[in-house]
Structures are given as structure tokens and as C-alpha cells.
Design a protein around this motif. Sequence first.
Motif, mmCIF file in Angstrom:
data_model
loop_
_atom_site.group_PDB
_atom_site.id
_atom_site.type_symbol
_atom_site.label_atom_id
_atom_site.label_comp_id
_atom_site.label_asym_id
_atom_site.label_seq_id
_atom_site.Cartn_x
_atom_site.Cartn_y
_atom_site.Cartn_z
ATOM 1 N N LEU A 168 0.840 -1.205 0.000
ATOM 2 C CA LEU A 168 0.000 0.000 0.000
ATOM 3 C C LEU A 168 0.874 1.253 0.000
ATOM 4 N N ASP A 192 0.538 10.321 -1.298
ATOM 5 C CA ASP A 192 -0.907 10.389 -1.163
ATOM 6 C C ASP A 192 -1.285 10.020 0.277
ATOM 7 N N PHE A 194 -4.072 9.348 1.889
ATOM 8 C CA PHE A 194 -5.013 8.258 2.186
ATOM 9 C C PHE A 194 -4.292 6.913 2.225
ATOM 10 N N TRP A 195 -3.530 6.644 1.162
ATOM 11 C CA TRP A 195 -2.839 5.346 1.086
ATOM 12 C C TRP A 195 -1.754 5.252 2.142
ATOM 13 N N PHE B 131 -8.323 5.730 -9.698
ATOM 14 C CA PHE B 131 -6.933 5.743 -9.244
ATOM 15 C C PHE B 131 -6.060 5.016 -10.255
ATOM 16 N N PHE B 139 -7.088 -5.591 -7.294
ATOM 17 C CA PHE B 139 -7.067 -5.096 -5.925
ATOM 18 C C PHE B 139 -8.224 -5.676 -5.122
ATOM 19 N N LEU B 176 -1.962 -9.020 -4.773
ATOM 20 C CA LEU B 176 -2.012 -7.590 -4.442
ATOM 21 C C LEU B 176 -0.764 -6.892 -4.963
ATOM 22 N N VAL B 180 -0.460 -3.543 -8.081
ATOM 23 C CA VAL B 180 0.212 -2.257 -8.136
ATOM 24 C C VAL B 180 1.152 -2.310 -9.321
#
Lengths: 468, 229
Positions: A168, A192, A194-195, B131, B139, B176, B180
Motif C-alpha cells: 500500500l 498520497d 489516504f494510502w 486511481f 485489488f 495484491l 500495483v
Amino acid sequence: MISLILLSPVFICLILFLIKNRELNTILINIYAIIHFICSICLCIGYNPRDIEQKIFQVDDLNKIFLMVLSLVFLAFAIYNSGYMKENKNLTRKLRHYAYAVLFFVLSMTGAILSSNLGIAWVFIEATTLASAYLIYFNKTKHSIEAAWKYVFICSIGIALAFVGIILLTIATGDLNSLYFSDLYNNASNFDSFWLKLSFVFILFGIGTKMGLAPVHFWLPDAHAQSPSSISALLSATLLNCAFLVILKVFKIMIIANCDGYARIMLFTMGFLSLFISAVFIYHINNYKRMLAYSSIENMGILVIGTALGGIGLFASIIHLIGHSFIKASFFMTSGNILKIYGTKKIKSVKGILSKDKKTGWLWIASLVGITAFPPSVLFISEFFIVKAMLQKEYYFMSIVFLLLLTIVLFGLLRAVFNMTASDNNEYKKVKLPCSMYIPQIVLLALSFIMGIYLPYIDNIKKAVIGF
Amino acid sequence: MENIFIILLGLTMLYIASTSRLLAHINMLVTQGILLFLICIFGLSDEAWFNLGIFGSLDKNFIHILGILFIIFETLVVKSFLIPLFLKKVLNKTHAHRDSSANIPHFYSLVISSIILFLGFMSVNLHFNTFHDVSPLFFGVSISIIIISLWLITIKRTVLSNVISFITMENGIFLLSLSVAKEMPIIVNLGVLLDIFIAVFILGMLVQEINSEFEDLEVSQLSDLKDYE
């Protein structure tokens, strides 16, 4: 130097594999401890000729302190261990496996401390779990299997969640494609939020599992109580610090990214929860090694509270970390002496340590004085500064709760220790233990008491907390 | 194309949630490994997400081949061959073929897992569509796999099915990291792989020890260590 510190265990393991000798196991652990100590001193004074892995492994102002603590405790452990394992009637093969596991355990902790990349730090933190699993399981009893299972399973899941946090974090970094702490610090203001906040939750809970913070501390009392006492000392005094270092470094990213208010609340919550849980459990405890384990949870709580306070609180945290490592290592080693003498871990079954073995008895009391932060223990200074930082920020209620919980812990510890040391007028047969089972504790306690009166290298500690 | 495989991966979790035979769980691990391999090859072969920074001076094609070899090793050899093989051995030694007395009946377990999967899809598609760095399907499914695995760990009774859920969770984390569109350095990837492999190995050994020391392989047996008596 860094290559030497990281590669020598591999060679030592190779030697152990080729030459199968009972005595060699402890001797080689001692040799590695000395190599580790010399290398750490060289790295701390800045002597580091021609190193290949400059980028992945680096020494900076902050991890210097952690490295030095690890090195000193490991040296003390090695000396103690040679006495502790002397009369061990285990098979040579088992002792050899023990030596392998110790070497890899220290190697992975050193790697976790020195790594300048979050991903590599993660890999080494997970490696500490795997290397120490055998050490916890060493006694091969029903209970040690249970403790080892809980340890590996809970920590692996925690660390896996920390990896989710790292993934994340890579989302938060946007265009930056690097996990080096230096790059993260330089670009943190563009992250960022939020992340970043989401990733901090995962990393704090994941690595916090390893650090033994409540509410994810369940493995800690079991593992510390079931492993051999020398290993408990190493687990409590060094492993928890490694995890703390990673949390500290990630927390710095949060500060630079201006999300620190949120992070501080989480740290406060986990810190006070740890204090609360250890206060509740220490009060009624019946096993003295578990008691020490809960005291570790308490001290980890104090560390994160100091970190959350920032400024002078963080400075106090670092001092607290040094003091706690020394005193707790000595405390656990002394508990090993008691276990050798009495053969039980029950507080009620142990009476009159002072008359049975005077030195162990006094070490037990001195460690208690140290850990409960009576002056001249260095923990007195650190806890005093933490309370001062709370008062400066006008967190009056928080400081009252903090002091109240510490007092309960103090009472629990005092009661147990005095019940164990006080004699009930019976004549006891005196017991003699090898002197290597006393010297490390004496040195570590002396260091922590001297630091309580005179704190050397104070500028280095100040430098380490710059930027928080 | 890879979207189909991702959805299939999510469905394997539902199958694990609804059955009690451990052999079927292990077979699902094999399937998951193969699906992860297919996802990598179809979806990401041209995006060099595996950064071979340490081999920077080498030829580009060579690096690409190395990367593919690494993927094959990670997904096909380790995830769908070595780990299941080891678990099967443990299973044969311990004779724990069924996890019959789960805390919650399998039907409810299936329903709850489906709801988690559905919520994973929905929440991600509703919120993160804009995003650019994250692919929503990856995700959502990976987060739901992680949550379902954690949920299964809490409800299953035998230690071996806990290990299996741990591995499915690691598979979810692998997915996950694919979601990304960023490189993890290969040295980190290698370390992660090694760690997981050894963790599973140690857990498997411990399962065998538990089998010989305790009466049966239930988690509830492991509750001797406590503070009060």
C-alpha cells in the motif's frame, strides 16, 4: 565491515557443519559475538573501509545505537550461554542446531537493523521469526511446541500484513519507485495521504506483532516463558528493538508527510493498551518468566508512548530502549539461574533465593530495581522525561494514567520478587553455578546504573532523533 | 484474458470455504499456483514488473528471460508443486484428512465468504476506479482473498487447515503486489519467497510434532499456556 558482520555466521555454520565437536558450538558462538562487537564498534566510530553493500546496508545515527545494543547484549548472551549450556545433557547434534539457529537469528537481526530498504528490512524481520522458532522449540516439550506454533503462526501472519502495508505504501508513493528509506524521506511530502495512512495501519499492526504491542502480543509471554532463559534474554532485549526500529523509521515518513497526528493517536492507543494489559496480568501472575515477558510488553508500550510524544519523549524512548535491553537481558539471565537452582518456573515454589545462592538473589533484586526505574537506574531518567514531555504538552490526564499503570506494574513485580527472595528461615543447601552465569548480568546492570548517573554520548542520541 | 483467471482465483477461495476435505484444499493450492502463473504470463509479461536491478548491466532480452524464469519458479515450482507436495506428505503422516468440526457450518461459511468477495468487488469498483496506479479487479479480489483467508483461520479447527489458509493469504498478497503496477526489486521478491517457503516448512514440521505430542490436531488442544490456573 558490514560484509564481515553479515557473512561470518555463514562461514561459522559451515565450520560447525564440517567439524562436529560439542565444545566448538559454544566457542564459535563466542567468537562470532566478539567479531560482532568489534565490527559494531568500528561501524559506530565511522571506520568502514571498502564495503560492497553500501547501498542496501547502511549505518546512520539512529541504527548505530540499536546495533551497539544488539552487539553488547549478544556478547553478554554468549558468555552466559557458555555457562548455561555447559551441563546440558542434550545430544551434540541438538546443540549444533541450537548454534546454527542462534547465529542465523543474530544475523537476521543485524540485517534488519542495518538495512536501509523497507523491503529488505521486512525480509530480515520475517527471517528472525524463522530462525528463532527452533530456539523456542528447543526444549521439545508439549508446552514449547505450543509456544513455538503460536509464535511462528501469529508472527508470520502479522508480518504478512505488514507486507500488505508495504505494498500500500508503494501505491502511496506515486511516481517514486523505490523502497529505500532515504528516497522515501526525500519524497514523503508528495505522498498520497489516504494510502499512506492505510499503509501505516498495516505496518504498525504487522511489525507491532513482532514488537509485542498489545493487542497483538499473544505470542510473547508464551514464547519468552518456554524458550531457554538465555534465548528469552536475546528475544526480549534485541528482537523487540529491531521491530521498533522499523516502526520508528516508518513513523518518520508519516511525520515528513504531515500525517503524524493520526500516527501518534495509533501509537498512543497501542502503547497505553500494552501498559494496561501488562498491569492487569502482572498483578496475578504465577510464573516468573511470564512476569518478565509482561514487563517487556509494558516497556515496549512505554517506548511507543515516548515516540508518539515526540521531541524529548522520543529522546527518552531511545534511552529507555538502551536501559531496558540491558536490564531485561540481565533479568532473564538471572531467571535462568533460578530455573537451574529450583527447577520450576512457579513463583510460589521458589523461596529464599538469597539464602540458597546469594549472588543470584542480589542480581534478581538489582534487576528489579533497574526495571522498576528506581534511581540510579537509567530507566528513571527516561520515564521522568516521558512524564515531563506529557506535562509540557499539557496531557495531564494521560500522565496520571501512565503513572498509575506503572505503579501497578511496580507493585506486581515487587511482590513477586520479594516473595521469591525472602527466606522463610529454613536451612538451604547452597548451590554453586559457573561464574559465567553471573558476570554478564553484573556488567549489564553496572552499565545501566552508571548510565543513570552519567549518560555518555548524549549528543549522538540527540543526533539520532533529529527529524522526528 | 487475465480477468477470467483472477475471477477463478476468487472462486477457488469459495471452494476452500465450502469443503472440509484437506486434500481438496491442497489441490486448490495447486490450482491457485497455476492461476497465478497464468495471470502473470498473460497480463504482465510485457510490463517488466519484476525489476532485475541487480543485473542492470546485462542484455535486455536476457533480463526478460530471467524474469520469466523467476516467475515460473515462484508460481509453478514453489507455489503449485513444492508446497502442496510437502503438505500432502504431512497429511499422509498425520492422517488428518478432514476438518469436520469447523466452528461454523460450511454452508454459512460459504455464504459469508461470498459476501466478502462481493463486497471486495463492489467497494473497489465504486471507489478506486479513478486511481491510475491500481487495477481495481486485482485489488478487490486480492483484498477479499486476504480477508477470507483470515476469516477461515479463525473458524477452522485443525492446525493443518490453518497452514493452508495462511498460504492462500500469501497468494492473495502476491496478487495484491501484482495489482500495483510497480516493481518490487527482485531481491525483495526472492527474500519474500524464501521466507514464505521456510515458514510453511517450519509450520509443517510443527504440525507433525503436534501430531505426535497431542491427542489430535485441533487448535483447541493448544491452550495449555495461560496466566491463571
